[in-house]
Enzyme design. Structure first.
Site, mmCIF file in Angstrom:
data_model
loop_
_atom_site.group_PDB
_atom_site.id
_atom_site.type_symbol
_atom_site.label_atom_id
_atom_site.label_comp_id
_atom_site.label_asym_id
_atom_site.label_seq_id
_atom_site.Cartn_x
_atom_site.Cartn_y
_atom_site.Cartn_z
ATOM 1 N N GLY A 68 56.841 -55.286 78.032
ATOM 2 C CA GLY A 68 58.263 -55.562 77.865
ATOM 3 C C GLY A 68 58.429 -56.761 76.964
ATOM 4 C CD GLN B 69 59.157 -62.614 76.169
ATOM 5 O OE1 GLN B 69 59.575 -61.539 76.538
ATOM 6 N NE2 GLN B 69 57.874 -62.932 76.216
ATOM 7 C CB CYS C 6 54.312 -63.982 79.909
ATOM 8 S SG CYS C 6 55.855 -64.134 78.994
ATOM 9 C CG LEU C 7 53.608 -60.314 74.842
ATOM 10 C CD1 LEU C 7 54.560 -59.355 74.125
ATOM 11 C CD2 LEU C 7 52.193 -60.177 74.300
ATOM 12 C CG HIS D 233 57.523 -60.783 83.496
ATOM 13 N ND1 HIS D 233 56.373 -61.516 83.707
ATOM 14 C CD2 HIS D 233 57.829 -60.963 82.183
ATOM 15 C CE1 HIS D 233 56.024 -62.109 82.583
ATOM 16 N NE2 HIS D 233 56.880 -61.779 81.633
ATOM 17 C CD GLU D 234 59.704 -58.166 80.061
ATOM 18 O OE1 GLU D 234 60.276 -58.890 79.227
ATOM 19 O OE2 GLU D 234 58.465 -58.142 80.170
ATOM 20 C CG HIS E 160 61.256 -63.558 79.653
ATOM 21 N ND1 HIS E 160 60.591 -64.708 79.310
ATOM 22 C CD2 HIS E 160 60.299 -62.617 79.827
ATOM 23 C CE1 HIS E 160 59.279 -64.465 79.285
ATOM 24 N NE2 HIS E 160 59.071 -63.212 79.599
#
Ligand code: NI
Length: 191
Positions: free
Chosen positions: A49, A54, A102-103, A144-145, A148
């Protein structure tokens, strides 16, 4: 379309509470092009995702797409879905401890506690409202997404910092046991 740079932990934009998107703004070619770029960036980075903040844009939009993901091979597939202004409701008290990465948090994983049965209400990329119910690991991915969009990273949710590890350490010491746990979760939580 373009692959956008992904911000890393420490960038203040990742800590902002993103703003809601209006139907009018969502309909603009500029925002539609941004959503294409968000999806292309997620695919290029092999993310499960990616949330708009981000890539430096604090608006309440994120994308999820899981298809035999090499970063998370134990995650069940989920079709490409764009969430605009999403809200998440827990549908039960069921929770599990799962490793996340996480990216925007390069080379780090850790255990977080996630609700395993949720409902999501959102708009699609064209502003049409939709609702979905999710159980299991994908419910954790949504949390998680959406975190953000509130300026939260998974490291904020890590209750035991001793579980933090690099991806190499995860592969060496924890992957095998966690894949077995994840498979149990996949079997336990079905709609
Ligand atoms: Ni993330």
């Amino acid at each position: 379309m373009a692959v956008l740079p992904i911000l890393s932990i420490g960038d203040p934009v990742l800590r902002e509470v993103s703003r809601a998107v209006s139907a009018e703004e969502l309909a603009t070619p500029a925002l539609q092009a941004f959503i294409d770029d968000l999806i292309e960036t997620m695919h290029a980075a092999h993310g499960a995702g990616l949330a708009a903040p981000q890539v430096g844009r604090p608006v309440r939009i994120c994308a999820v797409h899981i298809q035999q993901n090499p970063r998370y091979p134990y995650k069940p597939d989920f079709p490409l879905t764009v969430f605009v202004n999403p809200t998440l409701t827990r549908l039960s008290g069921e929770e599990e401890s799962v490793y996340e990465g996480c990216l925007s948090v390069p080379d780090l994983r850790g255990r977080v506690q996630r609700a395993m049965h949720v409902r999501v209400d959102a708009w699609d990329r064209h502003g049409a409202p939709f609702t979905l119910e999710a159980r299991g690991l994908i419910a954790g991915t949504f949390q998680h997404e959406f975190d953000h969009l509130d300026g939260l990273l998974f490291v904020d949710r890590v209750t035991d910092p001793r579980t933090l590890c690099t991806w190499a350490a995860f592969d060496r010491f924890y992957r095998e046991a966690f894949v077995a746990e994840a498979m149990d979760i996949n079997r336990k939580y079905v709609i």
